[in-house]
Design a protein around this motif. Structure first.
Motif, PDB file in Angstrom:
ATOM      1  N   ASN A 140       0.862  -1.183   0.000  1.00 16.98           N
ATOM      2  CA  ASN A 140       0.000   0.000   0.000  1.00 16.98           C
ATOM      3  C   ASN A 140       0.899   1.233   0.000  1.00 16.98           C
ATOM      4  O   ASN A 140       1.401   1.653   1.043  1.00 16.98           O
ATOM      5  N   PRO A 141       1.110   1.861  -1.173  1.00 18.83           N
ATOM      6  CA  PRO A 141       2.042   3.001  -1.245  1.00 18.83           C
ATOM      7  C   PRO A 141       1.518   4.269  -0.572  1.00 18.83           C
ATOM      8  O   PRO A 141       2.256   5.252  -0.469  1.00 18.83           O
ATOM      9  N   PHE A 142       0.265   4.263  -0.126  1.00 20.21           N
ATOM     10  CA  PHE A 142      -0.319   5.453   0.490  1.00 20.21           C
ATOM     11  C   PHE A 142      -0.291   5.361   2.012  1.00 20.21           C
ATOM     12  O   PHE A 142      -1.143   5.912   2.700  1.00 20.21           O
ATOM     13  N   LEU A 143       0.715   4.689   2.539  1.00 16.99           N
ATOM     14  CA  LEU A 143       0.883   4.513   3.971  1.00 16.99           C
ATOM     15  C   LEU A 143       1.489   5.773   4.587  1.00 16.99           C
ATOM     16  O   LEU A 143       2.452   6.344   4.057  1.00 16.99           O
ATOM     17  N   SER A 144       0.919   6.204   5.704  1.00 15.22           N
ATOM     18  CA  SER A 144       1.434   7.376   6.405  1.00 15.22           C
ATOM     19  C   SER A 144       2.820   7.077   6.978  1.00 15.22           C
ATOM     20  O   SER A 144       3.042   5.984   7.517  1.00 15.22           O
ATOM     21  N   PRO A 145       3.781   8.032   6.892  1.00 11.01           N
ATOM     22  CA  PRO A 145       5.127   7.806   7.453  1.00 11.01           C
ATOM     23  C   PRO A 145       5.168   8.025   8.967  1.00 11.01           C
ATOM     24  O   PRO A 145       6.138   8.595   9.494  1.00 11.01           O
ATOM     25  N   THR A 146       4.129   7.573   9.657  1.00 17.35           N
ATOM     26  CA  THR A 146       4.063   7.716  11.115  1.00 17.35           C
ATOM     27  C   THR A 146       3.599   6.424  11.781  1.00 17.35           C
ATOM     28  O   THR A 146       3.108   6.450  12.904  1.00 17.35           O
ATOM     29  N   VAL A 147       3.746   5.299  11.107  1.00 15.03           N
ATOM     30  CA  VAL A 147       3.174   4.045  11.597  1.00 15.03           C
ATOM     31  C   VAL A 147       4.126   3.361  12.567  1.00 15.03           C
ATOM     32  O   VAL A 147       5.326   3.657  12.621  1.00 15.03           O
ATOM     33  N   ALA A 148       3.568   2.431  13.336  1.00 14.49           N
ATOM     34  CA  ALA A 148       4.367   1.605  14.243  1.00 14.49           C
ATOM     35  C   ALA A 148       4.658   0.279  13.547  1.00 14.49           C
ATOM     36  O   ALA A 148       3.757  -0.364  13.004  1.00 14.49           O
ATOM     37  N   ILE A 149       5.917  -0.129  13.553  1.00 14.17           N
ATOM     38  CA  ILE A 149       6.345  -1.373  12.911  1.00 14.17           C
ATOM     39  C   ILE A 149       6.618  -2.416  13.990  1.00 14.17           C
ATOM     40  O   ILE A 149       7.312  -2.145  14.971  1.00 14.17           O
ATOM     41  N   ALA A 150       6.059  -3.629  13.825  1.00 20.41           N
ATOM     42  CA  ALA A 150       6.274  -4.724  14.780  1.00 20.41           C
ATOM     43  C   ALA A 150       6.113  -6.048  14.047  1.00 20.41           C
ATOM     44  O   ALA A 150       5.375  -6.135  13.054  1.00 20.41           O
TER      45      ALA A 150
END
Length: 580
Positions: free
Chosen positions: A361-371
């Protein structure tokens, strides 16, 4: 001999008697003889001797066994047979294979396609290869008020060597992607003036850019306990200061234990990065796993039995945990290759990354949590085989349990705030995590009616059960697909593929609207059907022209909430093959 002597004595006596009688009375006188019957001579029955007379002698009835022996000895010969000659067979001209090719195409929405693959041998054992890919669109979707162009280009280089006892390759690559945040909500700006709304839309046109640099290699050994090693490094960054590094190392070992070949795969997977645009968020996870397994056969059964132990390390929070996953599968030939029953269990600690999420999904916000996601188990069973020599099938049912599963979820927005980041107007997605259990039924049918016609059909049905979230956001229940490829003549070929994706659920709220009454902001992303086709003409062995038709149904369906795709598209192009 005694019998003959007796006869001779009798004849002698009879002769002497006759002689003595004649001397006594030499005149015998006369006598009248009366003939009563004429003499009729007869021949007695002949006795026919048998051709094979029966022998009564017991000694003659015994048959002595006869033994044969061949006395062989070499004989010199000057004979030489003539060599055989194959009969003449009509052969079709074999298609020449080329090492390199180039493809170009141009179509509607100002779409441009370009590909170049080059390979060259260096000596007898080494080679070098390179590729360039480009796909872009320079025209906007009519349903979009914001710039909806895109660009995706990549460059790759490979060097390899194949020796007698080992082989290795090295890879180097770079990719750049450009997208725009054009998926504004339907009621966006309803509380704004026309000028304010226009100024906001003009500001969003800057878009998002993703960059990825990768470096990797692999080495394999033919006669060694150490079978090989895969190594890869990725450096990923975007236009908002986000950056991520990932290192993956996968060595493989093979050794014998209790007369069984044990294959052991070791995994070291580290990912770490940060988002520094609006929040200073860092993350880092390292997974170290060992997966031994061995294969065995018994009658019509085949087994692959193993397990994986993973040490998961949360580097930022200094937390470590050990995970255990059974990994095994078995198959039984019920009716040869026509029906094979299989079952098994799988699982693993899935390393998630910012780059993989943006590829989906290229429209992902650059503020997400990765786990990472704990894929606790995937238990499956099914049948596969052939309905005929040219038709194969697969039916599979599975139950999957995932802990900390990531879902794409549309971000809420407040359109009364004019100055925000371009992805904060309800046109980006975040991530939500939850435990998810999935029951999945999958079926597939493939048919190769001849070397010129191939057909495939597949379908997937899912039911979801989540622990905390109201819905399994953006996951469809139904998915169907079909494809056909055919060589019409030696010059012409064609193909088509169709797919259907069912309804999905999403959730988004406009925070600028005062809620007097409770309302449900759950959104339904409607199902869609897409059909694509292509046709090509092989002018000669080197040059081929083609025509591609995409989204033939002309539906501006939404792949993601508020993001319609390009409608009916036409792409005309050509392919050229060559050698240096």
């Amino acid at each position: 001999m005694k019998i003959k002597i007796k006869y001779l004595l009798l004849i002698s006596l009879f002769t002497a008697f006759q002689l003595s009688a004649q001397k006594k009375d030499e005149n015998i006188g006369t006598e009248v003889v009366n003939v009563v019957k004429a003499y009729t001579p007869t021949i007695s029955d002949a006795f026919k001797v048998k051709e094979t007379p029966s022998l009564e002698d017991e000694d003659n009835t015994k048959r002595e066994p006869i033994q044969y022996a061949i006395f062989s000895f070499p004989v010199a010969s000057t004979f030489s047979p003539s060599k055989g000659k194959a009969a003449n067979v009509d052969k079709s001209e074999q298609e020449r294979l080329f090492k390199n090719y180039a493809t170009v195409g141009i179509g509607s929405y100002a779409n441009i396609l370009g590909e170049l693959y080059v390979t060259e041998n260096i000596g007898d054992t080494d080679f070098i290869a390179g590729n360039v890919k480009h796909l872009s669109s320079f025209s906007d979707i009519k349903e979009s008020e914001v710039n909806s162009k895109f660009l995706n280009s990549s460059l790759g280089l490979t060097y390899g060597s194949k020796k007698e006892k080992y082989s290795w390759t090295g890879d180097l690559g770079y990719q750049i992607q450009k997208y725009f945040w054009y998926g504004l909500p339907e009621d966006f700006g309803s509380t704004l003036t026309t000028d304010d709304r226009k100024s906001v839309i003009d500001r969003i046109d800057e878009g998002q850019t993703y960059n990825n640099f990768d470096l990797g290699g692999r080495i394999g050994f033919k006669e060694s306990i150490f079978k090989g090693l895969d190594l890869k490094f990725n450096r990923f960054w975007d236009a908002y200061g986000s950056a991520e590094n990932r290192i993956v190392v996968n060595p493989t070992l093979n050794f014998e234990l209790f007369r069984k070949d044990i294959k052991t795969a070791v995994t070291l997977d580290h990912v770490g990065g940060s988002f520094s645009d609006t929040v200073d968020f860092k993350y880092g996870y390292t997974n170290l796993g060992v997966h031994p397994s061995f294969a065995m056969k018994k009658d019509d059964w085949s087994f692959d039995i193993g397990a994986q132990v993973v040490l998961g390390m949360d580097n930022e929070n200094s937390k470590n945990k050990v995970f255990f996953y059974p990994k095994a599968n078995a198959s039984l030939k019920v009716v040869g290759d026509f029906m094979i029953f299989f079952l098994g269990i799988d699982g693993g600690l899935q390393q998630n990354s910012y780059r993989e999420f943006t590829n989906e999904n290229p429209f992902l916000s650059p503020t997400v949590a990765i786990a990472p996601t704990d894929r606790q188990y995937d238990v499956f069973a099914g049948l596969k085989g052939k309905l005929a020599n040219s038709i194969s099938y697969t039916v599979r049912g599975s139950v999957i349990n995932e802990k900390n599963r990531a879902f794409f979820l549309a971000n809420d927005y407040n359109d009364t705030i004019l100055v925000q980041e371009m992805y904060q107007y309800g046109n980006s997605f975040g991530l939500a995590y939850d435990t998810l259990r999935t029951f999945r039924l999958f079926g597939e049918l493939k048919a190769d009616f001849s070397k010129d016609i191939a057909v495939g059909v597949n379908g997937t049905f899912n039911t979801y059960s989540q622990e905390n979230l109201a819905e399994a956001w953006n996951l469809p229940q139904f998915q169907l697909g079909a494809n056909i490829d055919a060589n019409i003549t030696d010059k012409w070929y064609a193909g088509a593929n169709l797919f259907f994706v069912g309804d999905r659920k999403d959730y988004q709220s406009n925070l600028s609207i005062i809620n007097i009454l409770p309302r449900d902001d759950t959104k339904t992303v409607k199902s869609y059907f897409d059909a694509n086709a292509h046709v090509g003409y092989k002018y000669n062995q080197r040059f081929t022209g083609f025509l591609r038709l995409n989204n033939i149904g002309n539906q501006a369906y939404e792949r993601w909430l508020n993001y319609p795709v390009q409608s009916f598209q036409v792409l005309l192009g050509a392919n050229y093959k060559f050698d240096f």
